[in-house]
Scaffold this motif. Structure first.
Motif, PDB file in Angstrom:
ATOM      1  N   ILE A 149       0.876  -1.120  -0.039  1.00 22.70           N
ATOM      2  CA  ILE A 149      -0.101   0.006  -0.052  1.00 22.70           C
ATOM      3  C   ILE A 149       1.015   1.190   0.048  1.00 22.70           C
ATOM      4  O   ILE A 149       1.835   1.396   0.860  1.00 22.70           O
ATOM      5  N   PRO A 150       0.478   2.267  -0.872  1.00 22.61           N
ATOM      6  CA  PRO A 150       1.504   3.416  -1.015  1.00 22.61           C
ATOM      7  C   PRO A 150       1.652   3.813   0.345  1.00 22.61           C
ATOM      8  O   PRO A 150       0.682   4.185   1.170  1.00 22.61           O
ATOM      9  N   ALA A 151       2.780   4.440   0.695  1.00 24.41           N
ATOM     10  CA  ALA A 151       3.042   4.983   2.019  1.00 24.41           C
ATOM     11  C   ALA A 151       2.263   6.146   2.391  1.00 24.41           C
ATOM     12  O   ALA A 151       1.836   6.691   3.348  1.00 24.41           O
ATOM     13  N   ALA A 152       2.051   7.120   1.248  1.00 29.24           N
ATOM     14  CA  ALA A 152       0.959   8.070   1.358  1.00 29.24           C
ATOM     15  C   ALA A 152      -0.339   7.965   2.356  1.00 29.24           C
ATOM     16  O   ALA A 152      -0.813   8.742   3.094  1.00 29.24           O
ATOM     17  N   GLN A 153      -0.791   6.645   1.828  1.00 30.85           N
ATOM     18  CA  GLN A 153      -2.218   6.158   2.187  1.00 30.85           C
ATOM     19  C   GLN A 153      -2.024   5.805   3.707  1.00 30.85           C
ATOM     20  O   GLN A 153      -2.861   5.786   4.575  1.00 30.85           O
ATOM     21  N   LEU A 154      -0.909   5.420   4.117  1.00 33.48           N
ATOM     22  CA  LEU A 154      -0.708   4.853   5.422  1.00 33.48           C
ATOM     23  C   LEU A 154      -0.217   5.826   6.516  1.00 33.48           C
ATOM     24  O   LEU A 154      -0.155   5.597   7.603  1.00 33.48           O
ATOM     25  N   ARG A 155       0.364   7.080   6.018  1.00 32.16           N
ATOM     26  CA  ARG A 155       1.176   7.868   6.986  1.00 32.16           C
ATOM     27  C   ARG A 155       0.213   8.278   8.123  1.00 32.16           C
ATOM     28  O   ARG A 155       0.659   8.367   9.191  1.00 32.16           O
ATOM     29  N   PRO A 156      -1.333   8.527   7.738  1.00 31.56           N
ATOM     30  CA  PRO A 156      -1.918   8.986   8.990  1.00 31.56           C
ATOM     31  C   PRO A 156      -2.083   7.966  10.091  1.00 31.56           C
ATOM     32  O   PRO A 156      -2.339   7.915  11.131  1.00 31.56           O
ATOM     33  N   TYR A 157      -1.599   6.577   9.932  1.00 29.74           N
ATOM     34  CA  TYR A 157      -1.822   5.527  10.763  1.00 29.74           C
ATOM     35  C   TYR A 157      -0.608   4.904  11.223  1.00 29.74           C
ATOM     36  O   TYR A 157      -0.530   4.080  12.098  1.00 29.74           O
ATOM     37  N   VAL A 158       0.788   5.577  10.827  1.00 28.86           N
ATOM     38  CA  VAL A 158       2.061   4.685  10.901  1.00 28.86           C
ATOM     39  C   VAL A 158       2.225   5.068  12.626  1.00 28.86           C
ATOM     40  O   VAL A 158       2.667   4.013  13.340  1.00 28.86           O
ATOM     41  N   ARG A 159       1.978   5.913  13.297  1.00 33.23           N
ATOM     42  CA  ARG A 159       2.163   6.286  14.400  1.00 33.23           C
ATOM     43  C   ARG A 159       1.431   5.340  15.522  1.00 33.23           C
ATOM     44  O   ARG A 159       1.852   4.720  16.446  1.00 33.23           O
ATOM     45  N   GLN A 160       0.034   4.974  15.107  1.00 31.30           N
ATOM     46  CA  GLN A 160      -0.737   4.391  15.878  1.00 31.30           C
ATOM     47  C   GLN A 160      -0.385   2.843  15.724  1.00 31.30           C
ATOM     48  O   GLN A 160      -0.450   1.898  16.812  1.00 31.30           O
ATOM     49  N   ILE A 161       0.115   2.364  14.374  1.00 24.67           N
ATOM     50  CA  ILE A 161       0.549   1.039  14.276  1.00 24.67           C
ATOM     51  C   ILE A 161       1.853   0.915  15.327  1.00 24.67           C
ATOM     52  O   ILE A 161       2.113  -0.134  16.020  1.00 24.67           O
ATOM     53  N   ALA A 162       2.640   1.817  15.335  1.00 30.24           N
ATOM     54  CA  ALA A 162       3.969   1.599  16.340  1.00 30.24           C
ATOM     55  C   ALA A 162       3.524   1.508  17.576  1.00 30.24           C
ATOM     56  O   ALA A 162       4.180   0.775  18.342  1.00 30.24           O
TER      57      ALA A 162
END
Length: 973
Positions: free
Chosen positions: A756-769
Motif C-alpha cells: 500500500i502506498p506510504a502516503a495512504q498509510l502515513r496517518p496510521y503509522v504512529r498508531q501502528i507503532a
C-alpha cells in the motif's frame, strides 16, 4: 435474573435451530444473544428445566457445550464472557449436571471438561471439594453424575506428557479424592452384592462401577500414586472379583448389544494393561490370577459381536504380558503355543458370519475396521498383535507352528474351492507372522527372514487377483497383501500389479474397489529408499493411465445419491488426490474435467458436510489440480468453474468448508501472473472477509491472513479505492493482541507496508507503532520479539518496491511514537533476536536489513551511534559463522515432495487444517538480491574505503575484534 419471556424466546430460537428452513437465521440470532450478560446461565437453566420440550433442551445442551468451547476463554486464558457469568456458571453447573441424566448430562459433562481444561485447579479451586461433598453412600444416580464430572476432568490427563504442572494438578486431586474414591468403590461392591438378583438396581450400580474403574485408570495414568500402592491389595482384589464376575441378569439377548458386564471387564483389561506396562515392579507379583482369569475368559467367550471389544482388550493385556521376556516364557513351548493358536488366535482371527454380513451390509465400516493401522477394536487385529508379539519372543517356534496351520488351511482350500474361509484364515495367519516390527502408514519395513513373502505372493496371492471366480473376500485379501507388503515388492512387480488393481476400480464389490483405491494410493506414496526420499513412481509412470483412473474413481464417488453417501468413502478421494499429485502437470489436458467433477461433489456435499477426511482430501485435490495445471492453461480457466461454487459456500456460510475456500482463493490469486486481471468475483469479498466474526474462528485466521496478503499483492489499490485501510489495520490490531496469532499480524503488516502506498498509510503509522510498543510492554514473548526484529529488518531491507521504506523509515516508525525508543528496541530486541531468524529468506532479509541500518541510515548513525558496534558485531558474526556456509545462496529450486496425508486427525472444528497443496508464498522484499553475503561484503568494503560517509564516525568506535571481523568481511567482496 432472566424473565420467563427471555427463557421462552431462547427456547423458540433453539427450536427454530432444529428446522433446516429456519436454522441459519436462528443460529445468527443465538450468536447475537451470546454477548448479552446472563446468556450462559439462562441457557444452562433452560437445559435443566423440565418445562421445555426434550429436543429443545438437548439442542440447548449442545449449544451450551459449543458456546463454552468457543467463548469460555481465548488463547491466553482470558474470559470472553462477563466475570459474573463465569462465577454463576461455575456455581451452578455441577449441581445441574448431576440432576440430569442421559445425553443432557453427557453434554454438560463435556462442557465442564472444557471449563476445567482452562480453569482447573488454579481458577476453580472448589471443584473437587464440591464433587466430593455430593457423593452419597446410597444415592447411585447422584454418584453417577459426580463420577461423570470427575472422569470428564481427569481423563484429560491420559494423553498428556508429564510435567511438574500436570503432576501438581493430579496431586491436588489425589489429596482430596483418593479416600472418598476407595470408600465409594467398596460401597458400590457391597450394594452390587446385596442386589445380585435385582436387575433394575444392578444396571445403575454397574454404571457406577465402570466410572470408578475409568477414574482408577485416570488417577494412575501418569504415575503410581502412593495411596494406590499402599492400598493395592484391597483395590486389586475388587478388580479381580469383577474380572471373574458372572451374572445372567447383565447379559443381553442381542448378539450385537454389548452388556454392562462386558463393558466393565473391557475397562478392567485396559487398567491391567496400564499396570503391567508401567508398574510391573509393584504389580508383577499380583499378575498370575489376572492372567489365568483372562485366559479362561478368552477361551470361554463366544464369537458374537457384543464381545468384540472385551476380547480385543483381553488380548491386548496378554500382548503386554508377552512383551516382557521373562513373563512371556509361559508361552514358550510348542505345546502351549499350539493351545494359544487353537484356543485364542484362530477363533478370533477366523472370519465370522457377522464379519461377512458387515462386508455385504456396511462395507465402508468393514474396510475401516480391517485396515492396518486403524484404531478400531477388532478381534482380528488384537489376535494379530498378540501373535506378532509372541513371534518377536519365539520367532522360530512360532513361525513353525503357525506355518503348519497355514499349510493345513491352504490344502483345505486347494482341495475344495468352496472352503474359501480356510484360505482367508491362512492369508491372515501368514501375514501376521511375516511382518517384523509394526505396520505404519508407510507399510512394512522388515519381514520375517524365515518366510518367503514374495514366493507366497506368487504362489498363493497373485492367482486370486486375476481369477474372476475368486470370492470377493479373497480378492480383498490379495489386494491387502500387496498393500501390507508393498515395500517388499520390486517396482517391476508393483508395475505388473497396477493394471490389475486399476481394473478392480470397476468391480461391483464395494470393499474390493475401496481396497484397490487404498492400495493404489499407498503404492504411489512409496519412497525410493531411506536415503532417497523421492517417490518410486513419477509422472511418467502414471500419466498413461491417470485419466482413466480418475474417471473410474469419480464414477465410484458419484454413485452416492445423498451428500452423506457422496462423502462416505474418503479412500476414493484420497486416491484421486494422489493420482493428481503423482501425474502433476500431465493432468493439464483434462484438468477441466477433473475440476468439473470436483465442483459437483463440493456443491452436493456442502449441503450437509459429514466426513471431515473426505472434505479435506477433496479440497487437497482441487489444490493439486490448480498447482500443476493452472500454469499450463489460459488465464481464468479454473476461475469461471470454481469461483461461483466458492462464492456460494461463503454466501451460505458453510463453516466446515470456509477455511478451505479461503486457502484456494489465495492460491488462485498467487498462481496468476502479477499483471493479470483481478477476478471480478473476489473484489466484493474484500470487505466481508475483514468482518471480526470471521476472525473469531481460529481455523480461519491462517487462511484469511494468506488470502488478504494475496489480495494485497495482486490488487493493493482496492484498499484505498474502497476505504479499506482502517479495516485491514483493524485486522492487524486484532491479530497482534493475541499471543497465538500475533505472527499472522506481523506477516499482514509487512505486506501492508510493502504493497500500500506510504502516503495512504502515513496517518496510521504512529498508531501502528504504538500498538507494537504496547504489546511489547504488556505481554512480551520470545516469538513476539523475533517478529518485531523481522519487521525492522523487513522495512530496512526493502529497496525497490516502495521508495519510502528503508532503514530511515524503520527508525522513524518507532521514534515518531516515542522519541528515542528505536535505539532501545534495536539494542534489546532486534540484535539479540537476529540468530533466531532461521529460514533462508528470513536470514537474507536480516542481513540486508542490518547492513542498510548500519551503513545507509543517516537517522540511525546520527542518533544511535553507541548501538553501532553491537550491530556491526552481530552482522560480522552472522556472516562469518562456519555453520552458515551456503545458507545465503537462495532457496532450493527443487520442489519438495508433497504428502498431505499425515498422522494428525482431521476433523470439523475450530482448528486450522492446512492444505499441503497450497503454497504460502514468502514475501521477499529483496528478491533482486541473490547473494546476501556479497551484498553485505560489498557495502562494508565501500565503507572501509571511505566511500560511505554516513557511518564513518561510528566505524571508528568498534573494538579491534569487531574491526578485524569487518575487514575479513570486506575481503570477501
Amino acid at each position: 435474573m432472566a424473565s420467563a419471556q427471555d427463557m421462552r424466546s431462547l427456547s423458540d430460537l433453539l427450536q427454530a435451530s432444529l428446522n433446516p428452513a429456519t436454522a441459519k437465521q436462528a443460529e445468527q440470532s443465538l450468536r447475537g444473544a451470546e454477548s448479552q450478560p446472563g446468556f450462559s446461565i439462562m441457557l444452562l437453566r433452560l437445559v435443566a428445566s423440565d418445562q421445555f420440550q426434550a429436543n429443545t433442551r438437548l439442542a440447548g445442551s449442545l449449544y451450551f457445550k459449543n458456546f463454552i468451547r468457543r467463548k469460555w476463554t481465548d488463547e491466553e486464558g482470558n474470559y470472553l464472557i462477563p466475570a459474573t457469568d463465569v462465577e454463576a456458571v461455575k456455581l451452578e453447573i455441577v449441581g445441574l449436571m448431576i440432576s440430569l441424566q442421559g445425553p443432557l448430562q453427557i453434554q454438560l459433562g463435556e462442557a465442564i471438561s472444557i471449563m476445567a481444561d482452562s480453569d482447573f485447579p488454579d481458577r476453580w479451586t472448589t471443584l473437587i471439594d464440591d464433587l466430593v461433598s455430593r457423593l452419597s453412600p446410597n444415592d447411585v444416580y447422584t454418584n453417577n453424575g459426580v463420577l461423570r464430572v470427575a472422569h470428564s476432568i481427569f481423563k484429560r490427563w491420559r494423553p498428556l506428557f508429564s510435567s511438574n504442572a500436570l503432576l501438581l494438578e493430579i496431586k491436588h486431586v489425589l489429596d482430596k479424592f483418593c479416600a472418598p474414591f476407595m470408600t465409594l468403590f467398596q460401597q458400590t461392591d457391597v450394594l452390587i452384592t446385596q442386589n445380585e438378583g435385582v436387575k433394575d438396581a444392578l444396571i445403575p450400580l454397574f454404571q457406577s462401577l465402570q466410572l470408578i474403574l475409568k477414574i482408577y485408570f485416570d488417577l494412575n495414568c501418569q504415575d503410581l500414586p502412593e495411596f494406590f500402592e499402599d492400598n493395592k491389595d484391597p483395590l486389586m482384589a475388587l478388580v479381580l472379583k469383577y474380572l471373574k464376575y458372572k451374572n445372567p441378569l447383565l447379559e443381553t439377548d442381542d448378539e450385537d448389544e454389548t452388556g454392562s458386564l462386558e463393558e466393565t471387564k473391557s475397562i478392567i483389561c485396559e487398567l491391567l494393561q496400564l499396570y503391567t506396562q508401567r508398574y510391573d515392579d509393584v504389580f508383577g507379583e499380583m499378575l498370575p490370577p489376572f492372567v489365568d482369569t483372562t485366559w479362561n475368559l478368552l477361551t470361554t467367550t463366544g464369537p458374537e459381536p457384543k464381545y468384540d471389544v472385551l476380547v480385543s482388550k483381553a488380548l491386548g493385556f496378554l500382548t503386554i504380558i508377552s512383551k516382557n521376556q521373562d513373563r512371556a516364557q509361559v508361552f514358550g513351548s510348542q505345546q502351549i503355543l499350539q493351545q494359544v493358536i487353537e484356543k485364542i488366535v484362530l477363533p478370533n482371527m477366523s472370519l465370522r458370519t457377522s464379519d461377512e454380513e458387515m462386508f455385504e451390509d456396511d462395507p465402508i465400516e468393514y474396510t475401516r475396521r480391517d485396515l492396518e493401522g486403524s484404531d478400531s477394536d477388532t478381534r482380528r487385529r488384537a489376535a494379530t498383535d498378540f501373535l506378532r508379539e509372541l513371534k518377536e519372543r519365539f520367532e522360530g517356534l512360532v513361525t513353525e507352528v503357525v506355518m503348519s496351520y497355514v499349510q493345513h488351511y491352504l490344502s483345505t482350500y486347494n482341495s475344495n474351492k468352496s472352503e474359501w474361509r480356510a484360505k482367508d484364515t491362512a492369508v491372515y495367519l501368514f501375514s501376521s507372522v511375516a511382518v517384523k516390527g509394526t505396520v505404519t502408514a508407510s507399510g512394512v519395513s522388515a519381514t520375517n527372514l524365515l518366510l518367503d513373502v514374495v514366493g507366497f505372493f506368487s504362489q498363493n496371492i497373485a492367482p486370486d487377483l486375476i481369477d474372476n471366480e475368486t470370492h470377493a473376500i479373497l480378492k480383498v485379501d490379495a489386494i491387502k497383501f500387496i498393500h501390507t507388503f508393498r515395500n517388499q515388492l520390486t517396482k517391476g512387480q508393483l508395475t505388473e500389479a497396477f493394471p490389475v488393481l486399476s481394473s478392480m476400480l470397476i468391480s461391483p464389490d464395494y470393499v474390493v474397489y475401496t481396497y484397490a483405491a487404498i492400495t493404489i494410493e499407498r503404492i504411489l506414496s512409496i519412497r525410493q529408499s531411506a536415503h532417497n526420499n523421492s517417490l518410486l513412481f513419477d509422472k511418467d509412470d502414471i500419466a498413461p493411465v491417470a485419466k482413466q483412473l480418475l474417471t473410474n474413481l469419480f464414477g465410484l464417488i458419484e454413485k452416492g445419491t445423498t451428500p452423506e453417501k457422496l462423502a462416505e468413502n474418503e479412500f476414493l478421494i484420497m486416491c484421486c488426490m494422489r493420482v493428481v499429485l503423482t501425474a502433476k502437470e500431465s493432468v493439464a489436458p483434462y484438468s477441466e474435467m477433473i475440476v468439473q467433477h470436483l465442483v459437483g461433489i463440493i456443491e452436493e456435499t456442502s449441503k450437509n458436510p459429514s466426513n471431515p477426511k473426505f472434505t479435506h482430501y477433496m479440497f487437497e485435490t482441487v489444490g493439486a489440480v490448480l498447482r500443476y495445471a493452472a500454469p499450463n492453461k489460459p488465464l481464468g480457466t479454473f476461475d469461471r468453474i470454481l469461483l461461483p461454487v466458492f462464492m456460494g459456500i461463503l454466501g451460505q456460510d458453510v463453516t466446515e468448508f470456509m477455511q478451505y475456500v479461503f486457502q484456494l482463493l489465495a492460491q488462485i490469486l498467487d498462481l496468476a501472473p502479477v499483471n493479470a486481471h483481478f477476478p471480478d468475483a473476489i473484489a466484493p469479498l474484500v470487505r466481508p472477509i475483514m468482518a471480526p466474526t470471521l476472525w473469531e474462528t481460529r481455523g480461519n485466521v491462517p487462511a484469511l491472513t494468506h488470502l488478504l496478503i494475496s489480495i494485497l499483492a495482486r490488487n493493493p489499490e482496492i484498499f484505498g479505492q474502497q476505504n479499506l485501510i482502517e479495516p485491514i489495520l483493524g485486522v492487524f490490531q486484532k491479530l497482534i493482541a493475541s499471543k497465538a496469532n500475533d505472527h499472522f499480524g506481523f506477516e499482514l503488516l509487512e505486506s501492508i507496508f510493502y504493497n500500500i502506498p506510504a502516503a495512504q498509510l502515513r496517518p496510521y503509522v504512529r498508531q501502528i507503532a504504538l500498538l507494537i510498543l504496547q504489546r511489547l510492554h504488556s505481554s512480551r514473548t520470545d516469538k513476539l520479539v523475533v517478529r518485531v526484529a523481522h519487521l525492522v529488518y523487513f522495512l530496512s531491507a526493502t529497496i525497490s518496491a516502495n521508495k519510502e521504506l528503508g532503514p530511515d523509515f524503520a527508525v522513524s516508525l518507532f521514534d515518531e511514537a516515542q522519541p528515542g525508543i528505536f535505539g532501545d528496541i534495536f539494542d534489546a530486541f532486534v540484535v539479540p533476536a537476529t540468530p533466531k531468524l532461521h529460514s533462508v529468506v528470513d536470514k537474507k532479509i536480516a542481513v540486508i536489513g542490518l547492513t542498510r541500518i548500519l551503513f545507509e541510515s543517516s537517522k540511525f548513525n546520527a542518533q544511535y551511534g553507541t548501538k553501532w558496534p553491537k550491530g556491526a558485531g552481530t552482522l560480522a558474526s552472522t556472516l562469518l559463522s562456519d555453520s552458515l556456509v551456503g545458507v545465503f545462496d537462495g532457496p532450493a529450486t527443487q520442489e519438495a515432495t508433497i504428502d498431505p496425508i499425515g498422522d494428525e486427525e482431521v476433523s470439523f472444528g475450530s482448528s486450522f487444517a492446512r492444505l499441503a497443496t497450497v503454497t504460502v508464498k514468502v514475501l521477499d522484499p529483496v528478491s533482486e538480491v541473490t547473494d546476501a553475503k556479497k551484498y553485505a561484503a560489498d557495502t562494508v568494503k565501500k565503507a572501509s574505503s571511505g566511500n560511505v560517509s554516513v557511518c564513518q564516525a561510528n566505524m571508528g568506535n568498534v573494538t579491534p575484534e569487531i574491526g578485524s571481523s569487518l575487514s575479513r568481511l570486506a575481503g570477501m567482496a
